[in-house]
Scaffold this motif. Structure first.
Motif, PDB file in Angstrom:
ATOM      1  N   ALA A 143      -1.510   6.463   2.038  1.00 47.01           N
ATOM      2  CA  ALA A 143      -1.925   5.069   2.221  1.00 47.01           C
ATOM      3  C   ALA A 143      -1.027   4.310   3.191  1.00 47.01           C
ATOM      4  O   ALA A 143      -1.510   3.589   4.072  1.00 47.01           O
ATOM      5  CB  ALA A 143      -1.958   4.360   0.871  1.00 47.01           C
ATOM      6  N   LEU A 144       0.278   4.457   3.022  1.00 42.94           N
ATOM      7  CA  LEU A 144       1.200   3.678   3.850  1.00 42.94           C
ATOM      8  C   LEU A 144       1.282   4.193   5.282  1.00 42.94           C
ATOM      9  O   LEU A 144       1.653   3.453   6.187  1.00 42.94           O
ATOM     10  CB  LEU A 144       2.587   3.678   3.209  1.00 42.94           C
ATOM     11  N   GLU A 153      -4.819  -1.634   5.561  1.00 37.08           N
ATOM     12  CA  GLU A 153      -4.602  -2.656   4.535  1.00 37.08           C
ATOM     13  C   GLU A 153      -3.245  -2.486   3.859  1.00 37.08           C
ATOM     14  O   GLU A 153      -2.547  -3.468   3.611  1.00 37.08           O
ATOM     15  CB  GLU A 153      -5.723  -2.583   3.480  1.00 37.08           C
ATOM     16  N   SER A 154      -2.888  -1.261   3.579  1.00 44.38           N
ATOM     17  CA  SER A 154      -1.598  -1.008   2.936  1.00 44.38           C
ATOM     18  C   SER A 154      -0.432  -1.329   3.858  1.00 44.38           C
ATOM     19  O   SER A 154       0.664  -1.639   3.402  1.00 44.38           O
ATOM     20  CB  SER A 154      -1.515   0.463   2.499  1.00 44.38           C
ATOM     21  N   GLN A 155      -0.664  -1.260   5.177  1.00 39.17           N
ATOM     22  CA  GLN A 155       0.392  -1.538   6.151  1.00 39.17           C
ATOM     23  C   GLN A 155       0.530  -3.019   6.460  1.00 39.17           C
ATOM     24  O   GLN A 155       1.504  -3.428   7.098  1.00 39.17           O
ATOM     25  CB  GLN A 155       0.114  -0.778   7.447  1.00 39.17           C
ATOM     26  N   LEU A 176       1.960  -4.357   1.901  1.00 42.55           N
ATOM     27  CA  LEU A 176       3.297  -3.821   1.695  1.00 42.55           C
ATOM     28  C   LEU A 176       3.985  -4.502   0.518  1.00 42.55           C
ATOM     29  O   LEU A 176       4.690  -3.849  -0.268  1.00 42.55           O
ATOM     30  CB  LEU A 176       4.134  -3.984   2.971  1.00 42.55           C
ATOM     31  N   LEU A 177       3.788  -5.816   0.392  1.00 40.20           N
ATOM     32  CA  LEU A 177       4.381  -6.541  -0.735  1.00 40.20           C
ATOM     33  C   LEU A 177       3.785  -6.066  -2.059  1.00 40.20           C
ATOM     34  O   LEU A 177       4.513  -5.843  -3.040  1.00 40.20           O
ATOM     35  CB  LEU A 177       4.163  -8.044  -0.566  1.00 40.20           C
ATOM     36  N   LEU A 178       2.457  -5.903  -2.094  1.00 39.88           N
ATOM     37  CA  LEU A 178       1.798  -5.492  -3.327  1.00 39.88           C
ATOM     38  C   LEU A 178       2.240  -4.094  -3.753  1.00 39.88           C
ATOM     39  O   LEU A 178       2.715  -3.892  -4.882  1.00 39.88           O
ATOM     40  CB  LEU A 178       0.273  -5.526  -3.143  1.00 39.88           C
ATOM     41  N   ALA A 192       5.527  -0.007  -6.556  1.00 38.66           N
ATOM     42  CA  ALA A 192       6.427   1.144  -6.493  1.00 38.66           C
ATOM     43  C   ALA A 192       7.788   0.808  -7.092  1.00 38.66           C
ATOM     44  O   ALA A 192       8.385   1.626  -7.805  1.00 38.66           O
ATOM     45  CB  ALA A 192       6.585   1.604  -5.046  1.00 38.66           C
ATOM     46  N   ALA A 193       8.287  -0.403  -6.822  1.00 39.74           N
ATOM     47  CA  ALA A 193       9.574  -0.818  -7.383  1.00 39.74           C
ATOM     48  C   ALA A 193       9.504  -0.883  -8.904  1.00 39.74           C
ATOM     49  O   ALA A 193      10.436  -0.465  -9.607  1.00 39.74           O
ATOM     50  CB  ALA A 193       9.982  -2.171  -6.815  1.00 39.74           C
TER      51      ALA A 193
END
Length: 215
Positions: free
Chosen positions: A173-174, A179-181, A186-188, A193-194
């Motif tokens: 995805a990244l 959209e992921s980029q 990226l924040l979502l 992930a965090a």
């Protein structure tokens, strides 16, 4: 975290993908226009399915890690695990089927080449990572069914391959998902992930502390 805050946070996270998707794709009505490229509507819908699949997959992992520190009960986990897992599988299959159909319509013949690993360049390599994640996910889902039936040790070990599915999904995805980029994407997914890493740390450390306190 209060009982009201958590549902609001979950609602915001579940609404975020469609808002990110709308910002990137624009008015869906334009994809019904004769001027739209063939398969474009299916292509943008595949992106939406992919984002929700990755978000639900991360939520599934978070719930699994919450069991260790005692942040959720086993009965609650079992009910939600099967439901969310089925949703992840359906969304990933929808993502893949929509993308395959979109490319097939665009080029005018079935895109069978997408069903085989291809590492000739950056884009196709990361498409292949997504394909590998799909294959592993189906294996993990099958092992989950086997585990519920016979609870074999092999099935339990195979089910832990879900972590690899998540890693490959994020890589896919990244690397190639517009959209992921995006900043909001990226924040979502960065926050998701965090949260996963924090829960992993709690899963690893809190039981050890409990054991030390009891000794």
């Amino acid at each position: 975290m209060s009982s009201r805050t958590l549902p609001l946070l979950c609602t915001a996270m579940m609404l975020a993908p469609v808002l990110i998707w709308y910002r990137q794709a624009g008015d869906p009505g334009i994809y019904f226009s004769p001027a739209a490229p063939p398969g474009q509507l299916l292509y943008v819908l595949s992106k939406l399915a992919g984002m929700y699949a990755l978000l639900l997959a991360t939520l599934q992992l978070l719930l699994a890690f919450m069991k260790g520190p005692g942040l959720t009960t086993v009965s609650t986990l079992r009910r939600r695990h099967a439901l969310i897992g089925a949703g992840v599988v359906l969304l990933v299959l929808a993502h893949a089927a929509l993308f395959f159909s979109a490319v097939s319509l665009r080029q005018g013949y079935p895109a069978w080449g997408l069903l085989a690993p291809d590492f000739r360049d950056f884009y196709h390599s990361h498409l292949s990572f997504g394909l590998l994640a799909l294959v592993l996910l189906l294996g993990v889902a099958l092992s989950g069914i086997m585990r519920r039936g016979g609870r074999s040790r092999t099935a339990r070990l195979l089910h832990r391959g879900y972590v690899a599915v998540i890693a490959l999904g994020y890589l896919h995805a990244l690397a190639i998902g517009s959209e992921s980029q995006s900043l909001t994407g990226l924040l979502l997914f960065g926050a998701a992930a965090a949260a996963g890493l924090l829960m992993l740390a709690a899963w690893l450390l809190l039981p050890r502390r409990a054991n030390q306190a009891a000794s």
